[in-house]
Scaffold this motif. Structure first.
Motif, PDB file in Angstrom:
ATOM      1  N   HIS A   1     -11.350 101.483  83.584  1.00  0.00           N
ATOM      2  CA  HIS A   1     -12.265 100.619  84.323  1.00  0.00           C
ATOM      3  C   HIS A   1     -11.477  99.635  85.186  1.00  0.00           C
ATOM      4  O   HIS A   1     -10.537  98.992  84.703  1.00  0.00           O
ATOM      5  N   ILE A   2     -11.804  99.514  86.449  1.00  0.00           N
ATOM      6  CA  ILE A   2     -11.426  98.338  87.244  1.00  0.00           C
ATOM      7  C   ILE A   2     -12.676  97.884  87.970  1.00  0.00           C
ATOM      8  O   ILE A   2     -13.553  98.692  88.300  1.00  0.00           O
ATOM      9  N   GLY A   3     -12.768  96.590  88.184  1.00  0.00           N
ATOM     10  CA  GLY A   3     -13.920  96.030  88.875  1.00  0.00           C
ATOM     11  C   GLY A   3     -13.457  95.103  89.981  1.00  0.00           C
ATOM     12  O   GLY A   3     -12.264  94.944  90.228  1.00  0.00           O
ATOM     13  N   PHE A   4     -14.397  94.476  90.617  1.00  0.00           N
ATOM     14  CA  PHE A   4     -14.073  93.620  91.753  1.00  0.00           C
ATOM     15  C   PHE A   4     -14.776  92.273  91.602  1.00  0.00           C
ATOM     16  O   PHE A   4     -16.000  92.227  91.500  1.00  0.00           O
ATOM     17  N   PHE A   5     -13.991  91.210  91.573  1.00  0.00           N
ATOM     18  CA  PHE A   5     -14.560  89.864  91.631  1.00  0.00           C
ATOM     19  C   PHE A   5     -14.873  89.475  93.072  1.00  0.00           C
ATOM     20  O   PHE A   5     -15.781  88.707  93.323  1.00  0.00           O
ATOM     21  N   ARG A   6     -14.046  90.012  93.995  1.00  0.00           N
ATOM     22  CA  ARG A   6     -14.264  89.701  95.415  1.00  0.00           C
ATOM     23  C   ARG A   6     -13.624  90.796  96.253  1.00  0.00           C
ATOM     24  O   ARG A   6     -12.500  91.218  95.993  1.00  0.00           O
TER      25      ARG A   6
ATOM     26  N   ILE B   1      -9.484  86.112 106.350  1.00  0.00           N
ATOM     27  CA  ILE B   1     -10.187  86.696 105.210  1.00  0.00           C
ATOM     28  C   ILE B   1      -9.307  86.561 103.978  1.00  0.00           C
ATOM     29  O   ILE B   1      -8.099  86.786 104.052  1.00  0.00           O
ATOM     30  N   ALA B   2      -9.890  86.189 102.870  1.00  0.00           N
ATOM     31  CA  ALA B   2      -9.118  86.003 101.642  1.00  0.00           C
ATOM     32  C   ALA B   2      -8.746  87.356 101.039  1.00  0.00           C
ATOM     33  O   ALA B   2      -9.143  88.420 101.520  1.00  0.00           O
ATOM     34  N   SER B   3      -7.968  87.297  99.966  1.00  0.00           N
ATOM     35  CA  SER B   3      -7.500  88.524  99.325  1.00  0.00           C
ATOM     36  C   SER B   3      -8.628  89.207  98.552  1.00  0.00           C
ATOM     37  O   SER B   3      -9.647  88.601  98.227  1.00  0.00           O
ATOM     38  N   THR B   4      -8.412  90.463  98.258  1.00  0.00           N
ATOM     39  CA  THR B   4      -9.331  91.215  97.401  1.00  0.00           C
ATOM     40  C   THR B   4      -8.925  90.989  95.942  1.00  0.00           C
ATOM     41  O   THR B   4      -7.756  91.149  95.590  1.00  0.00           O
ATOM     42  N   VAL B   5      -9.873  90.590  95.098  1.00  0.00           N
ATOM     43  CA  VAL B   5      -9.590  90.262  93.699  1.00  0.00           C
ATOM     44  C   VAL B   5     -10.133  91.393  92.816  1.00  0.00           C
ATOM     45  O   VAL B   5     -11.338  91.666  92.802  1.00  0.00           O
ATOM     46  N   VAL B   6      -9.216  92.037  92.073  1.00  0.00           N
ATOM     47  CA  VAL B   6      -9.558  93.216  91.264  1.00  0.00           C
ATOM     48  C   VAL B   6      -9.516  92.837  89.783  1.00  0.00           C
ATOM     49  O   VAL B   6      -8.562  92.199  89.325  1.00  0.00           O
ATOM     50  N   ASP B   7     -10.523  93.247  89.050  1.00  0.00           N
ATOM     51  CA  ASP B   7     -10.577  93.015  87.600  1.00  0.00           C
ATOM     52  C   ASP B   7      -9.823  94.145  86.897  1.00  0.00           C
ATOM     53  O   ASP B   7     -10.257  95.296  86.870  1.00  0.00           O
TER      54      ASP B   7
ATOM     55  N   SER C   1     -12.576 100.760  98.872  1.00  0.00           N
ATOM     56  CA  SER C   1     -12.212 102.171  98.837  1.00  0.00           C
ATOM     57  C   SER C   1     -10.704 102.361  98.788  1.00  0.00           C
ATOM     58  O   SER C   1     -10.203 103.278  98.134  1.00  0.00           O
ATOM     59  N   LYS C   2      -9.969 101.491  99.474  1.00  0.00           N
ATOM     60  CA  LYS C   2      -8.516 101.594  99.464  1.00  0.00           C
ATOM     61  C   LYS C   2      -7.956 101.294  98.071  1.00  0.00           C
ATOM     62  O   LYS C   2      -7.057 101.992  97.583  1.00  0.00           O
ATOM     63  N   VAL C   3      -8.502 100.269  97.425  1.00  0.00           N
ATOM     64  CA  VAL C   3      -8.053  99.921  96.071  1.00  0.00           C
ATOM     65  C   VAL C   3      -8.359 101.064  95.108  1.00  0.00           C
ATOM     66  O   VAL C   3      -7.525 101.443  94.271  1.00  0.00           O
ATOM     67  N   LEU C   4      -9.554 101.629  95.217  1.00  0.00           N
ATOM     68  CA  LEU C   4      -9.934 102.729  94.338  1.00  0.00           C
ATOM     69  C   LEU C   4      -9.049 103.950  94.548  1.00  0.00           C
ATOM     70  O   LEU C   4      -8.691 104.644  93.587  1.00  0.00           O
ATOM     71  N   GLN C   5      -8.684 104.197  95.792  1.00  0.00           N
ATOM     72  CA  GLN C   5      -7.820 105.340  96.084  1.00  0.00           C
ATOM     73  C   GLN C   5      -6.449 105.154  95.436  1.00  0.00           C
ATOM     74  O   GLN C   5      -5.896 106.096  94.848  1.00  0.00           O
ATOM     75  N   ILE C   6      -5.921 103.943  95.516  1.00  0.00           N
ATOM     76  CA  ILE C   6      -4.622 103.664  94.883  1.00  0.00           C
ATOM     77  C   ILE C   6      -4.716 103.849  93.373  1.00  0.00           C
ATOM     78  O   ILE C   6      -3.855 104.464  92.739  1.00  0.00           O
ATOM     79  N   PHE C   7      -5.783 103.318  92.788  1.00  0.00           N
ATOM     80  CA  PHE C   7      -5.945 103.423  91.342  1.00  0.00           C
ATOM     81  C   PHE C   7      -6.117 104.870  90.904  1.00  0.00           C
ATOM     82  O   PHE C   7      -5.618 105.281  89.845  1.00  0.00           O
ATOM     83  N   GLU C   8      -6.854 105.643  91.689  1.00  0.00           N
ATOM     84  CA  GLU C   8      -7.036 107.065  91.370  1.00  0.00           C
ATOM     85  C   GLU C   8      -5.693 107.785  91.287  1.00  0.00           C
ATOM     86  O   GLU C   8      -5.446 108.571  90.361  1.00  0.00           O
TER      87      GLU C   8
ATOM     88  N   LEU D   1      -1.070  99.414  83.915  1.00  0.00           N
ATOM     89  CA  LEU D   1      -1.201  98.216  84.734  1.00  0.00           C
ATOM     90  C   LEU D   1       0.048  98.013  85.593  1.00  0.00           C
ATOM     91  O   LEU D   1      -0.044  97.712  86.793  1.00  0.00           O
ATOM     92  N   LEU D   2       1.206  98.189  84.982  1.00  0.00           N
ATOM     93  CA  LEU D   2       2.452  97.999  85.732  1.00  0.00           C
ATOM     94  C   LEU D   2       2.576  99.010  86.861  1.00  0.00           C
ATOM     95  O   LEU D   2       3.013  98.677  87.967  1.00  0.00           O
ATOM     96  N   ASN D   3       2.181 100.250  86.595  1.00  0.00           N
ATOM     97  CA  ASN D   3       2.245 101.263  87.643  1.00  0.00           C
ATOM     98  C   ASN D   3       1.236 100.979  88.758  1.00  0.00           C
ATOM     99  O   ASN D   3       1.500 101.240  89.936  1.00  0.00           O
ATOM    100  N   PHE D   4       0.087 100.453  88.369  1.00  0.00           N
ATOM    101  CA  PHE D   4      -0.919 100.080  89.371  1.00  0.00           C
ATOM    102  C   PHE D   4      -0.389  98.940  90.249  1.00  0.00           C
ATOM    103  O   PHE D   4      -0.562  98.931  91.475  1.00  0.00           O
ATOM    104  N   MET D   5       0.277  97.960  89.611  1.00  0.00           N
ATOM    105  CA  MET D   5       0.885  96.864  90.375  1.00  0.00           C
ATOM    106  C   MET D   5       1.935  97.392  91.345  1.00  0.00           C
ATOM    107  O   MET D   5       2.003  96.989  92.516  1.00  0.00           O
ATOM    108  N   GLU D   6       2.740  98.321  90.840  1.00  0.00           N
ATOM    109  CA  GLU D   6       3.826  98.850  91.657  1.00  0.00           C
ATOM    110  C   GLU D   6       3.295  99.610  92.856  1.00  0.00           C
ATOM    111  O   GLU D   6       3.866  99.565  93.948  1.00  0.00           O
ATOM    112  N   ALA D   7       2.171 100.303  92.647  1.00  0.00           N
ATOM    113  CA  ALA D   7       1.591 101.083  93.740  1.00  0.00           C
ATOM    114  C   ALA D   7       0.833 100.210  94.735  1.00  0.00           C
ATOM    115  O   ALA D   7       0.785 100.516  95.931  1.00  0.00           O
ATOM    116  N   ALA D   8       0.220  99.133  94.246  1.00  0.00           N
ATOM    117  CA  ALA D   8      -0.654  98.322  95.101  1.00  0.00           C
ATOM    118  C   ALA D   8       0.076  97.192  95.813  1.00  0.00           C
ATOM    119  O   ALA D   8      -0.396  96.693  96.844  1.00  0.00           O
TER     120      ALA D   8
END
Length: 873
Positions: free
Chosen positions: A793-798, A779-785, A805-812, A679-686
């Motif tokens: 698993h990550i999902g999207f509330f909004r 436009i509001a922010s993208t909300v990731v579960d 696709s950009k969020v998924l690429q970062i997570f990958e 999670l911390l690495n995902f935060m750092e990348a995103a």
């Protein structure tokens, strides 16, 4: 920005070259019998070049390249006036025999003005500006000689324009070449000043605009003084282009001085512009063989206003106050003689104004470029005031604090109210049986009450002052319509029900204005109410039922009320104490403070403003703040009382909790061991970005000092956390610490996309607002579960500003660094993804999804199923 600045220099210099080439060819090829270029065509071409020069001058003025700006605007006025004279001669309005008497007064003024500017360019070590200014000055001098003696001076005029053309072409194309090659190719002598010099020049204020205003005063004084000296027979229609050109340029100077936050100078040049238009109107009447007559009340009142302005202008320098007094004397001279501008008294005063304007131009420009200063009496006013007990000058930074948000303009109420005084007292003059055009009421009413009041209304609108702008626009339109109808020769026998209906409509609008003034203060209420009395007099006059003396009485009352408001505004903007009272609101409704209790609305572009908002939040306040998306309402997490207050102000529903924002992942360092490494690495990348992450709730939140207020952030199972991609927001969070955030709008309403909407929607319940104009995105922010991120698993509330696709690429990428061979499961697009975003990211999504394994199910949550961040920005 540097590219645009260099481009504006190129446009200005090449325009001067083009105009010089035009006049060069015309001077060489013309003979005493025939002009090479038809005068109408020559005039039109000069007007086009003048417009380009004015554009370049104004743009460079906003960039603080002040001496160049002054030169461009001065040459623009020269060719604008000359072009109009050529058009009048070419179209037969003026006989060719009057070309000399029409051109000489204007050319004489510009010969002196450009010679002074050229001399100052030598002191400033600007060789190009020196050659251009002196070259055009000598060309004007030789043109005067050529007009006085046929055939004399034409070759010399052409030679001077040839020098200007060659210098301009070399420097202009040199700058253009440097711009195109991004500075790689720069001919010698074409480089602009270094940044340190530019920075020093920015502190010089608005000297370029003042210099242009002085040149225009020099121009009009030359035109009016020439008949007295016998240079021209009398003031005629051929002088109208020069006078109205100076008036138009001084109106432009007035607007730009408001932008430069100099109210006193803007008011002065607004006043002098009125005189220029009236002088031009008087000269125009000679074309119709009408002898103008000046009413006494108006110039007397004008002299009083000039005197008051001169007194307050002494705070800038004693010399400037003395200069303004010359115009007070000029107005007295106008009042003393019936035919005003055509008499020797007023022309003699204009001769004195010519001399003092030239001296002011020399002193102002010299002090601008030289380290050694010519004394002007600066600081004497402040020294005198400090010795008077109970009197305190207002600090400069407090003079133009906007009502809401930031503004690029200063307050224009002083000029608007003064123009109302002038228009009112102009109406007190009676026409009698004379031609209404012959009495100088029309220019006073239409220009002072109409054009300048409309200008002040537009400035007030730019400052966010809705009431003041409405009043000035409404009254400006009324003065213009009534002035043209009543004193423009259009009234006659048209008194009828039709005219009355138009006036009644204005009365109904003014009733609303008067009612609104009840919530502002007593002075504005009296101002609106007495104008209603004037409208009643207009109505009675239209239906032929006007009692004798009623119109004079109500216009004097309105004029006195306007004068009181004018005096109060100029006095209160100068002194912090004492203050001339404007009165309190007559009506005060619950929740409204009449504008007196508005919370601080400060510019987000100033570090001091961010510090001010930070201090408010540290003391338990809640504030509106710009972000990389829309505006939000924030409170410091270490002030639980503020978090609770923000929650209550927002009137949140139970299923719409607040979120937590940080300035960087470093603020999570104390709880790093309690959070997932993935999670911390995902935060750092995103981050930083417009991505909000919903993560599991835990004991780690206790470190932020939320206490019992923690229940308002997130749900019992999770919270939303974000690091915004906004320098203002991150700087504020750095100062305050992690903050609790919610959108700055009542629940159920649209997002707040401008700082003024924060106060409009939430009222005085907020304690401060950081203002940055319209939001960069709607436009509001993208909300990731991220609650199940450890399982892949990550999902999207909004899906908001950042595509899925950009969020998924970062997570990958992050996931690949932790688990070799395990990939994130493929996600189908959320059904709430907008079509435009789907099209935009489909290609990228296909590339990301290709080769993914489908062993893990998609974790997608609809907004209805997730309470987190439904109204989060």
């Amino acid at each position: 920005m540097a590219y645009l600045k260099s481009l504006h220099v190129s446009v200005g210099v090449l325009s001067i070259s083009g105009g010089s080439l035009l006049l060069l060819v015309n001077s060489y090829a013309s003979s005493t019998e025939k002009d090479f270029i038809p005068q109408t065509a020559l005039g039109i071409l000069l007007l086009i070049i003048s417009a380009l020069l004015a554009y370049a001058g104004i743009r460079r003025s906003l960039s603080h390249a002040q001496l160049f700006s002054s030169l461009c605007l001065t040459v623009s006025a020269l060719w604008c006036g000359s072009g109009l004279v050529y058009i009048l001669v070419g179209q037969g309005v003026l006989p060719s025999t009057e070309l000399r008497s029409s051109l000489v007064p204007g050319l004489a003024a510009f010969t002196l003005a450009l010679l002074i500017i050229g001399g100052i360019a030598v002191i400033a070590k600007k060789a190009v500006l020196f050659l251009i200014a002196v070259g055009i000055s000598l060309a004007c001098a030789h043109q005067i000689a050529g007009l006085s003696a046929a055939g004399f001076g034409q070759s010399a005029t052409a030679a001077n324009y040839l020098l200007v053309c060659l210098v301009g072409v070399y420097f202009g194309f040199g700058r253009l070449l440097s711009t195109i090659t991004q500075g790689k190719v720069e001919p010698p002598g074409t480089s602009l000043k270094s940044k340190p010099d530019l920075k020093t020049e920015q502190h010089k204020g608005c000297v370029d605009l003042v210099l242009v205003g002085l040149v225009m005063n020099l121009l009009s004084a030359s035109v009016l003084a020439c008949p007295l000296l016998g240079v021209v027979p009398q003031l005629s229609v051929g002088h109208v282009p020069w006078l109205w050109t100076s008036g138009v340029f001084q109106l432009a100077v007035c607007v730009l001085l408001y932008r430069a936050m100099d109210t006193l100078a803007a008011t002065f040049y607004g006043f002098t512009a009125l005189l220029k238009f009236a002088e031009g109107y008087g000269a125009l009447l000679s074309f119709y063989s009408i002898q103008p007559s000046s009413p006494v009340p108006f110039p007397v009142v004008f002299s009083v206003l000039f005197s008051i302005l001169a007194l307050f202008s002494c705070q800038k320098s004693m010399l400037e106050g003395l200069y303004h007094l010359f115009f007070a004397a000029y107005c007295i001279a106008i009042a003393a003689q019936p035919q005003a501008f055509f008499k020797g008294g007023t022309q003699g005063v204009q001769g004195a104004i010519f001399v003092i304007s030239a001296v002011m131009l020399l002193i102002s420009s010299f002090n601008f470029v030289s380290a050694s200063k010519i004394p002007t009496g600066q600081g004497y006013f402040k020294m005198l005031v400090t010795r008077i007990s109970g009197v305190t000058l207002r600090a400069d930074k407090e003079l133009h604090a906007p009502h809401l948000g930031y503004s690029k303009y200063a307050d224009a109420e002083v000029l608007g109210l003064a123009c109302s005084v002038l228009a009112a007292f102009a109406m007190t003059a009676s026409v009698g049986d004379r031609n209404p055009l012959s009495v100088l009421i029309l220019p006073w009413v239409v220009m002072s009450g109409g054009a300048l009041v409309l200008l002040c209304g537009s400035v007030a609108f730019a400052r966010g002052k809705t009431f003041e702008s409405t009043v000035f626009v409404l009254y400006g339109v009324m003065w213009t319509v009534w002035g043209l109808t009543r004193y423009g020769g259009l009234y006659g026998d048209t008194r009828s029900f039709n005219v009355a209906v138009g006036i009644i409509s204005f009365m109904l609008f003014n009733c609303l204005v008067t009612a609104a003034a009840l919530f502002l203060n007593v002075a504005w209420f009296a101002y609106a109410l007495t104008f209603q009395l004037i409208l009643i007099s207009f109505l009675l006059d239209a239906v032929g039922a006007l009692p004798h003396g009623y119109d004079i009485g109500v216009t004097i009352i309105f004029g006195l009320v306007s004068f009181y408001c004018f005096l109060a505004h100029i006095f209160n903007s100068t002194f912090q104490s004492p203050q001339i009272p404007l009165g309190k609101p007559l009506v005060k409704l619950s929740g409204m403070g009449g504008g007196a209790d508005v919370c601080p609305h400060v510019s987000a572009r100033k570090a001091s403003s961010v510090n001010q908002i930070a201090e408010i939040m540290k003391n338990g306040g809640i504030c509106g703040m710009p972000t990389d998306t829309v505006y939000v309402l924030v409170a410091a997490c270490n002030r639980p009382d503020a978090v609770v207050k923000a929650y209550k102000v927002k009137k949140q529903a139970q299923d719409r909790p607040m979120s937590l924002w940080i300035s960087s992942i470093k603020q999570l360092e104390p709880v790093r061991h309690l959070l997932s490494p993935l999670l911390l690495n995902f935060m750092e990348a995103a981050w930083p970005s417009s991505i909000s992450m919903v993560i599991p709730r835990g004991p780690w939140m206790d470190t932020f000092g939320l206490g019992d207020a923690a229940k308002h952030i997130g749900t019992p199972q999770s919270i939303a956390i974000r690091n915004p991609d906004c320098s203002v927001a991150t700087h504020l969070i750095n100062l305050v610490g992690p903050i609790a955030v919610t959108s700055a709008n009542p629940t159920g309403e649209a997002d707040t996309t401008h700082h003024n909407q924060v106060y409009a929607k939430l009222g005085n319940k907020v304690d401060g607002v950081l203002c940055d104009g319209p939001s960069p995105e709607n436009i509001a922010s993208t909300v990731v579960d991220c609650t199940k991120i450890e399982t892949g698993h990550i999902g999207f509330f909004r899906v908001g500003l950042i595509p899925k696709s950009k969020v998924l690429q970062i997570f990958e990428e992050v996931q690949r660094q932790h688990i070799q061979g395990q990939t994130n499961p493929a996600f189908e697009y959320d059904q709430y993804l907008p079509d435009t975003q789907s099209d935009r990211s489909s290609e990228e999504n296909n590339r990301v999804e290709t080769g993914r394994e489908s062993r893990v199910e998609t974790s997608t949550v609809s907004p209805e199923e997730s309470p987190d961040l439904q109204n989060e920005s």
